[in-house]
Enzyme design. Structure first.
Site, PDB file in Angstrom:
ATOM      1  N   GLY A  54      50.554  15.031   9.734  1.00 16.80           N
ATOM      2  CA  GLY A  54      50.644  15.803   8.499  1.00 16.80           C
ATOM      3  C   GLY A  54      51.520  15.048   7.524  1.00 16.80           C
ATOM      4  O   GLY A  54      52.271  14.142   7.935  1.00 16.80           O
ATOM      5  N   CYS A  81      52.224  11.699  15.413  1.00 18.21           N
ATOM      6  CA  CYS A  81      52.872  11.454  14.118  1.00 18.21           C
ATOM      7  C   CYS A  81      53.732  12.660  13.704  1.00 18.21           C
ATOM      8  O   CYS A  81      54.772  12.886  14.314  1.00 18.21           O
ATOM      9  CB  CYS A  81      51.816  11.083  13.066  1.00 18.21           C
ATOM     10  SG  CYS A  81      52.545  10.343  11.601  1.00 18.21           S
ATOM     11  N   TYR A  82      53.290  13.476  12.750  1.00 19.97           N
ATOM     12  CA  TYR A  82      54.101  14.646  12.371  1.00 19.97           C
ATOM     13  C   TYR A  82      54.339  15.544  13.594  1.00 19.97           C
ATOM     14  O   TYR A  82      55.437  16.089  13.776  1.00 19.97           O
ATOM     15  CB  TYR A  82      53.398  15.426  11.258  1.00 19.97           C
ATOM     16  CG  TYR A  82      54.149  16.659  10.812  1.00 19.97           C
ATOM     17  CD1 TYR A  82      55.221  16.558   9.941  1.00 19.97           C
ATOM     18  CD2 TYR A  82      53.799  17.920  11.293  1.00 19.97           C
ATOM     19  CE1 TYR A  82      55.927  17.681   9.553  1.00 19.97           C
ATOM     20  CE2 TYR A  82      54.494  19.051  10.911  1.00 19.97           C
ATOM     21  CZ  TYR A  82      55.555  18.935  10.041  1.00 19.97           C
ATOM     22  OH  TYR A  82      56.253  20.038   9.665  1.00 19.97           O
ATOM     23  N   HIS A 168      48.600   6.793  15.707  1.00 18.05           N
ATOM     24  CA  HIS A 168      47.413   7.659  15.731  1.00 18.05           C
ATOM     25  C   HIS A 168      46.366   7.147  16.727  1.00 18.05           C
ATOM     26  O   HIS A 168      45.558   6.282  16.377  1.00 18.05           O
ATOM     27  CB  HIS A 168      46.783   7.715  14.331  1.00 18.05           C
ATOM     28  CG  HIS A 168      47.616   8.476  13.351  1.00 18.05           C
ATOM     29  ND1 HIS A 168      47.473   9.822  13.145  1.00 18.05           N
ATOM     30  CD2 HIS A 168      48.628   8.068  12.557  1.00 18.05           C
ATOM     31  CE1 HIS A 168      48.347  10.219  12.241  1.00 18.05           C
ATOM     32  NE2 HIS A 168      49.067   9.171  11.869  1.00 18.05           N
ATOM     33  N   GLU A 170      43.768   8.552  17.625  1.00 20.29           N
ATOM     34  CA  GLU A 170      42.422   9.000  17.221  1.00 20.29           C
ATOM     35  C   GLU A 170      41.760   8.053  16.221  1.00 20.29           C
ATOM     36  O   GLU A 170      40.539   8.098  16.031  1.00 20.29           O
ATOM     37  CB  GLU A 170      42.491  10.424  16.627  1.00 20.29           C
ATOM     38  CG  GLU A 170      43.130  10.557  15.244  1.00 20.29           C
ATOM     39  CD  GLU A 170      44.656  10.590  15.254  1.00 20.29           C
ATOM     40  OE1 GLU A 170      45.263  10.151  16.249  1.00 20.29           O
ATOM     41  OE2 GLU A 170      45.253  11.039  14.258  1.00 20.29           O
ATOM     42  N   ASP A 226      19.935  21.938  10.487  1.00 22.39           N
ATOM     43  CA  ASP A 226      20.702  23.033  11.080  1.00 22.39           C
ATOM     44  C   ASP A 226      19.831  24.262  11.378  1.00 22.39           C
ATOM     45  O   ASP A 226      19.857  24.788  12.490  1.00 22.39           O
ATOM     46  CB  ASP A 226      21.876  23.427  10.161  1.00 22.39           C
ATOM     47  CG  ASP A 226      22.816  22.259   9.918  1.00 22.39           C
ATOM     48  OD1 ASP A 226      22.781  21.301  10.716  1.00 22.39           O
ATOM     49  OD2 ASP A 226      23.568  22.288   8.930  1.00 22.39           O
ATOM     50  N   LYS A 364      28.221  17.927  12.959  1.00 29.29           N
ATOM     51  CA  LYS A 364      26.865  17.499  12.591  1.00 29.29           C
ATOM     52  C   LYS A 364      26.240  16.527  13.605  1.00 29.29           C
ATOM     53  O   LYS A 364      25.078  16.665  13.969  1.00 29.29           O
ATOM     54  CB  LYS A 364      26.900  16.819  11.210  1.00 29.29           C
ATOM     55  CG  LYS A 364      25.553  16.675  10.566  1.00 29.29           C
ATOM     56  CD  LYS A 364      25.122  17.970   9.956  1.00 29.29           C
ATOM     57  CE  LYS A 364      23.847  17.908   9.182  1.00 29.29           C
ATOM     58  NZ  LYS A 364      23.548  19.184   8.538  1.00 29.29           N
TER      59      LYS A 364
END
Ligand code: XMP
Length: 508
Positions: A54, A81-82, A168, A170, A226, A364
């Protein structure tokens, strides 16, 4: 089954964490950072919590916080991180602003190979994006990683099963970042890798069987990925008790109605095709204002759909809302309102139908995989998005059947040529726009005075911004030649080289 909850502290990568965890095969969901421990414990199979990054400083009074209770609810916690700063602070350590920040790939020493960092080399390049650092460790924590400017770039308390990393994992640039997330989800949290496409399909079908038992349902089938996936899956759960209503507005893609009939013939649902193009063109006669066009199309669609749904005596309305739609609408809990940006412009609540959204937890790319595995053709699972008002927003000025046919044919040529060169799946959208002007040309030794077509091909990641695609000239030339050769009302083709912003993707 197992689930990892990602608490979102406003970081730009919060959803990326969740997606990476799902790619590993473990279900993960993003929740607001102020979600209470009691709500987290209600998540089916909760195995671990990740506190995201964040932009705020953990020591600032106004920064988003979570309750300390979260650290002791009985599942492992990882702060990124945050989140790493927040854990340090909640546990009695100190967080402060460093003399200089670390941004981008940073050499990181792995100092201890506990469960979280096992399998990593002594050094990795890790993605950093911070100025604040953990200055002093909380009691009973040990350092697991460090960099030149962040001596405490990783910490842990294995007893409490709490971990933190300054970098990070990710972000794909972080070496072995996936390994760290897998270590957390699978080795530390002991979640099973059960979030796989076939498993997702089975779960959706069995939930729908239970939830819709003995009920009749309707879905507005647009041909988009969808609604098509929702219809195909639910047909496997409730068969002919599901009526898919497809309204041919005359503003759909090339040969779309025939395509829909063919694609859905192998699914056991009731497909209702409503041919209403005459009505749409009648109501659009003389209308040039884009917003008026949208309103007319949306209202007509709703009227037709409502009438057909009532005839079916359905009690449930199925919608193909996906996870990102709920995020956009600011809804992170199960959605209970009909989404405002839905393709058909929102169906009235007085229809008195219960809303059911079988794809509500899927991203998606997961919907695409489910679509393929459910048996929908590649033309649907790999389709570009298409605006709800259809090609009406690609015909500037008055919409007529003749103009609709020109745009449809030209768009089809563009798509065909891109598919031929394997470029279709690399771009976000590709279509033709018809301008309400004519220009002079020369065809077959004679002067012509005809419409120009604008070719619009764009690249985008999230529809918020876009760049025009740098398509090779020979491909553009072939598209241009085919459009002017095959569509007798067109003598000129232009390529739209505008980005978004300042232009939008659509011309209206
Ligand atoms: P713009 O033109 O705003 O488009 O850059 C961004 C994305 O939204 C789609 N779009 C619409 N979709 N109803 C829809 O369902 C609409 O009225 C509408 N207008 C734009 C557009 O196709 C693109 O994918």
């Amino acid at each position: 089954m197992g689930a990892i909850a990602v608490l979102d502290f406003g970081g730009q990568y919060s959803h990326l964490i969740s997606r990476r965890i799902r790619d590993i095969g473990v279900y993960s969901e993003v929740l607001p950072c102020d979600t209470e421990a009691s709500s987290l414990l209600k998540i089916n199979g909760l195995k671990g919590i990740i506190l995201s990054g964040g932009a705020a400083s953990a020591y600032s009074e106004k920064s988003p916080k979570c309750s300390k209770d979260l650290l002791s609810i009985g599942v492992p916690v990882l702060g990124i991180c945050y989140g790493h700063h927040l854990i340090a602070q909640l546990e009695g350590g100190k967080v402060s602003a460093a003399g200089s920040g670390e941004y981008g790939l940073t050499e990181t020493q792995i100092r201890s190979k506990s469960s979280l960092l096992k399998g990593l080399g002594p050094k990795i390049k890790a993605w950093m994006n911070h100025r604040d650092i953990v200055e002093s460790l909380p009691e009973a924590y040990s350092i697991t990683a460090s960099t030149k400017n962040s001596p405490i770039a990783g910490f842990e308390n294995t007893e409490k099963s709490i971990y933190g990393v300054q970098f990070h994992p990710e972000v794909s640039h972080t070496e072995q970042g996936d390994k760290i997330l897998e270590n957390f989800a699978v080795s530390v949290c002991r979640a099973k890798k059960q979030w796989k496409t076939q498993g997702i399909i089975n779960d959706i079908i069995s939930e729908a069987k239970k939830e819709l038992k003995g009920k009749k349902a309707v879905i507005a089938l647009s041909g988009g990925i969808d609604s098509s996936t929702a219809a195909a899956l639910l047909s496997k759960a409730i068969g002919k008790k599901l009526t898919a209503i497809y309204v041919d507005t005359g503003l759909m893609r090339h040969k779309e109605t025939e395509f829909i009939i063919k694609a859905f013939s192998k699914f056991p649902l009731k497909l209702k095709i409503i041919k209403a193009s005459g009505l749409f063109f009648k109501n659009l006669k003389g209308v040039v204002d884009p917003e008026k066009k949208r309103k007319i199309i949306g209202n007509l669609f709703i009227k037709i759909f409502e009438k057909e749904a009532r005839l079916e005596k359905a009690t449930v309305l199925v919608q193909g809302t996906i996870y990102s739609d709920r995020i956009e609408s600011g809804i992170t809990k199960n959605s209970s309102v009909i989404k405002s940006h839905h393709n058909v412009g929102g169906l009235p609540e007085n229809m008195n139908l219960r809303l059911y959204e079988p794809l509500r937890n899927l991203y998606k790319d997961e919907v695409r995989k489910v679509a393929k595995e459910t048996g929908l053709p590649e033309e649907i699972s790999g389709r570009h998005v298409f605006p709800g008002p259809g090609i009406a927003v690609r015909i500037l000025g008055e919409v007529t059947p003749e103009k609709a046919e020109i745009v449809r044919k030209a768009s089809h040529i563009i798509e065909q040529e891109l598919k031929l060169k394997k470029l279709y799946s690399k771009v976000w959208m590709a279509f033709a726009v018809l301008l309400p002007v004519k220009s002079v040309g020369i065809q077959g030794d004679a002067r012509s005075y005809k419409y120009p077509i604008v070719v619009r091909i764009i690249e985008s990641k999230d529809a918020m911004t876009a760049n025009f695609a740098k398509i090779p000239y020979d491909v553009l030339e072939k598209i241009s030649a085919r459009i002017t050769n095959e569509i007798s009302q067109v003598n000129r083709v232009a390529y739209d080289i505008s980005n978004k912003p300042p232009a939008t993707m659509e011309w209206e």
